[in-house]
Design an enzyme around this catalytic site. Structure first.
Site: not given
Length: 932
Positions: A523, A526, A599
């Site tokens: 997770d 990015e 999300d």
């Protein structure tokens, strides 16, 4: 001191809130992004480049691009390469041999994305031809691309396009038809600038950029690239994930579009509760666009570039005032802008949608073959509190007779947010916990994020610091940003040495407490930096070999995903297929695991937009994707949760997940009726696992997505072009979601001329029309296409692992010719032995009243063999008139009964269907079953 405590707590709360909801002001728009603002201000016809010194070198067409004016710093080098299957590759870069002024550094060219074996598909050019096209005064250079197609380099004005010889030399795709090409070249700031030569070259705006409180330096000045790309005879374009938008991309500029409309942004960002119907960039970026037209024709364009990108889809009439006269062939024009990098672009000729996806994945790689357990149902939450909570949740699934395969642990399972560790109080016996799950055939996934806690007592941080493995800030020090652990540094995953080192951390020796049934979740990759510009890393941060972060930003998560996947591969001795879920993605991510849409929120709009988001990922090569069932943020009402499970059961990746501040929402917490409905939805997935696994193998060999737009299967049906509420699972199932609260009816368009059969009742519906159906609470509408055969397993167990030797059911949906066919793929579900031929692959064909099982697996001389104990338990015939009472099995020369039986053993309704019971043939064998 007491008054300070509430202040500190309130500041911490405010800080935490920045990561809990979308705040538009935290993210840049085009006007606040210098390269986008500059590019959008350019007018058609602005390009002054023309090709010179055109020749063949190393099998490629090469040329120098020179400006007609003296504003160019140095020449640009262009090359065109031709590959099998109608793929054209265009590269444009700086001239690194130019002596004055020399290029101060090499521009970043993204490594480890294009398959090494793709180069072996290159067709070496032998000759060039020059011709004057369409009466132009300027000549063009033409090269053969493939049967029916040429690539054309137009000299003045400079343009590259593919022409379709079968349609009278019409254009298929072009670059720079509107003369918007611009390439800002690298330079070094001088103490004194000659303002006459470049009146703004000394401006600070050229050497740094600011957003809110952040300033990024630009040591080589602006380095953006922009150009127009046109798709001819197209009705719409799709692709360029990730955005929460419709499948067919809407115009962002032109008549009827709001003046402040934003381009589609590709910049991987940690976005919370993202907006629906927005061009705002989300967690991943794939610069692939696919066009489609009325004749069922598709084409594609892919720009391999890891810098931020902005893409305009230009509405009809956008260039009405340009004064440029173009031969008007209908087209959709687009405008591509990137902050840095080079032009490394691929043109795909199709001609059908499936061909474009196959061509794209021949460049970036086919999706990896997942383990069987990973395509079943996953139960996740931030966070299951402790080992007792894990044990209770696991037991409740069994108590309520709901199958599941994977239980997930989020960041709270670690010791103080130190990855590869376990909280010693909450998870003191992790191996025992995993072994209890594994005894039921279940698995566990733990989270491992890229930010490393800056704690000198943490061995991982200490080792990374000593080895110099962290990304550096602009001053050359280890970059220090804020994430879940607090002060954190980030590994420089573009460096292969660091990726290899990281992979070693997944060994059982290094990841203490891990077992063979544990897999990984990446997770925040990015990368997410809570106190960084736009919640990410500064653009002037430095990577391996001096690469600026602005050049590779969108690929950072890809390299992290790659390193983790290779680590699990190494852990398993090279024969255990990794499972790694990643939030960030880039071209090639399909080779390393699955992704999800991030999300999302518990509302009907996010349920609705999940479909085009997943479809777009599939078109872009990433088959193994899904959305958080129920929505990550917020508390879904029971009806929304049930509808999400019913739809999510058909996602390629099927996982429920929720934020730590939401109410618990395990399937049994919403009353007996809703528990039953969710149970039935999950059971449908388990029943269809053989079909899904066969589709994942098809994706692995061809690149075709598991979940597909209707127009991929019905490319000439214009009604499907704007339909992204329904989708195909493979070529045999059509699923229509229900996206409104308390819906009484729903409309379903069933394409084609053949019948469609309700998978629960067997009821037949005509193709080529829209049906108004009752919105039943038991399921969302799902139909099997006439002419197909779907394999199922109807005995439901606790997990997929326990279903391995269970018998199969074949559901045969007959078309108007009383014929059908389908396939079944089986292997051991976990290893790479299938690459050595250890698998079963059967084609089932029903025609003239006879079902035949045909072997599709090549005969293997390898020692690797795979056998199955499974037999065929039932054969269901939809669209077959009752009447026959017996069927003959050959070569066994055995008769079995044909009778009426239920379509679904559990949860089904409606009339009985023609069934051949207990034929008891081995699924791995050749046989025929003839209805007498």
């Amino acid at each position: 001191m007491k008054p300070l405590a509430p202040l500190i707590l309130s500041l911490l709360f405010l800080t935490s809130q920045t990561v809990l909801s979308f705040k538009r002001e935290e993210f840049r728009n085009c006007h606040q992004t210098p390269f986008c603002k500059r590019a959008r201000s350019r007018s058609p016809g602005a390009c002054t480049l023309t090709p010179h010194s055109i020749s063949i070198s190393n099998g490629d067409l090469t040329a120098k691009l020179l400006s007609k004016t003296d504003e160019q710093i140095r020449p640009l080098i262009l090359s065109l390469s031709v590959y099998q299957d109608g793929i054209l590759r265009l590269k444009i870069d700086e001239d690194y041999n130019h002596p004055d002024p020399p290029v101060p550094k090499r521009r970043f060219q993204v490594p480890d994305v294009v398959l090494p074996e793709f180069e072996s598909n290159k067709l070496w050019l032998q000759r060039l031809s020059t011709e004057t096209v369409d009466g132009e005064s300027s000549p063009s250079t033409v090269v053969y691309l493939s049967d029916g197609y040429d690539a054309v380099l137009r000299h003045d004005p400079f343009e590259i396009y593919i022409r379709d010889k079968k349609s009278g030399n019409q254009k298929l795709i072009s670059l720079n038809s509107h003369q918007l090409f611009d390439f800002e070249q690298l330079r070094v700031k001088q103490e004194k600038q000659d303002s006459d030569n470049n009146e703004d070259s000394g401006s600070d705006d050229n050497w740094e950029e600011r957003f809110r409180s952040h300033t990024d330096t630009r040591p080589y000045g602006p380095q953006s690239i922009s150009f127009d790309v046109s798709f001819y005879n197209a009705e719409f374009v799709s692709g360029i994930p990730e955005h929460a938008t419709s499948l067919a991309l809407k115009p962002t500029r032109g008549p009827g579009v709001e003046k402040d409309s934003e381009p589609y942004r590709l910049f991987n960002l940690d976005v919370f509760e993202y907006l629906n119907e927005s061009p705002f960039g989300l967690y991943g970026s794939i610069p692939l666009m696919i066009s489609h037209g009325k004749e069922g024709r598709s084409a594609g364009f892919f720009w391999l570039n890891a810098a931020e990108m902005q893409i305009d889809v230009l509405g009809d009439g956008w260039d009405a005032e340009s004064g440029i006269e173009l031969v008007k062939q209908k087209s959709i024009d687009t405008f591509w802008m990137s902050e840095a990098g080079i032009v490394d672009a691929f043109f795909f000729v199709g001609p059908e949608p499936k061909d474009v996806v196959k061509q794209y994945t021949s460049v970036t790689g086919r999706p990896s073959m997942p383990q069987l357990f990973s395509i079943a149902y996953h139960q996740c939450r931030w966070n299951y509190r402790d080992e007792e909570d894990v044990e209770n949740v696991d037991a409740k699934f069994d108590e309520h007779d709901i199958p599941y395969d994977v239980l997930w642990l989020d960041i709270e399972h670690t010791d103080g947010k130190r990855y590869f560790t376990w909280d010693p109080v909450l998870f003191p016996n992790p191996e025992e916990m995993q072994k209890k799950l594994a005894a039921k055939g279940r698995h566990m996934v733990t989270i491992v994020d890229p930010h490393i806690k800056r704690d000198d007592s943490f061995r991982l941080h200490k080792e990374a610091t000593e080895k110099g493995y962290y990304v550096k800030d602009a001053s050359g020090k280890d970059f220090d940003g804020w994430c879940w652990p607090g002060s954190s540094s980030y590994l420089d995953m573009v460096n292969p040495e660091i990726r290899s080192w990281w992979g070693d951390k997944f060994s059982y020796e290094n990841y203490v407490g891990s077992t063979p049934s544990l897999y990984i979740w990446n997770d925040m990759n990015e990368p997410s930096v809570f106190n960084g510009p736009e919640v990410s890393m500064p653009r002037d941060a430095l990577h391996h070999e001096g690469i600026e972060h602005r050049e590779l930003h969108n690929a950072y998560g890809y390299y992290f995903h790659m390193a983790t996947s290779n680590g699990l591969l190494k852990r398993g001795g090279g024969n255990d297929r990794p499972f790694v879920l990643s939030r960030a993605f880039f071209p090639g991510s399909q080779r390393y695991g699955s992704v999800w849409t991030g999300d999302n929120t518990a509302d009907w709009d996010h349920l609705r937009v999940s479909v085009p988001m997943i479809l777009t990922l599939g078109l872009s090569g990433i088959s193994f994707s899904g959305a958080d069932v129920g929505g990550f943020f917020g508390n879904p009402e029971p009806e929304l949760l049930v509808r999400w499970y019913q739809l999510g059961a058909f996602y390629p990746f099927f996982r429920a997940h929720a934020h730590q501040d939401t109410k618990r929402r395990e399937p049994w917490l919403f009353g007996e009726k809703n528990t039953r409905l969710i149970r039935e939805a999950i059971r449908v997935r388990y029943m269809l696992l053989p079909y899904f696994y066969t589709l994942f193998r098809e994706a692995n060999t061809t690149g075709l997505p598991v979940m597909r737009p209707l127009w991929m299967e019905f490319p000439s049906d214009e009604i499907t072009f704007s339909n992204d509420e329904a989708f195909m699972v493979g070529s045999s199932l059509l699923v229509q979601g229900i996206y409104t609260e308390r819906a009484k009816y729903t409309s379903v368009y069933l394409p084609g001329k053949e019948l469609w059969y309700d998978i629960r009742t067997g009821a037949a519906y005509k193709g080529g029309k829209t049906h108004k159906l009752e919105a039943k609470e038991e399921s969302v509408p799902a139909f099997q296409r006439a002419g197909t055969i779907i394999p199922r397993k109807d005995r439901l167990r606790r997990s997929s692992t326990q279903m391995v030797n269970d018998p199969y059911t074949l559901v045969i949906a007959l078309n108007s010719s009383q014929a059908a066919e389908g396939e079944l793929y089986i292997d051991d579900g976990k290893s790479y032995e299938f690459l050595q031929g250890a698998y079963i692959h059967r084609r089932f064909v029903f025609a003239n009243g006879k079902l035949t099982s045909i072997n599709l697996a090549p005969s293997s001389s390898s020692k690797s063999q795979f056998s199955s104990k499974s037999i065929l338990e039932r054969i269901i015939l939809l669209g077959y008139s009752p009447g026959p009472k017996n069927a003959l099995i050959e070569p066994a020369n055995q008769e079995v009964e044909v009778e009426l039986g239920p379509l679904m053993l559990e949860g089904g309704r409606g009339s009985s269907v023609v069934t051949i019971r207990k034929p008891a043939v081995q699924v791995s064998d050749d046989w025929t079953i003839k209805i007498l």
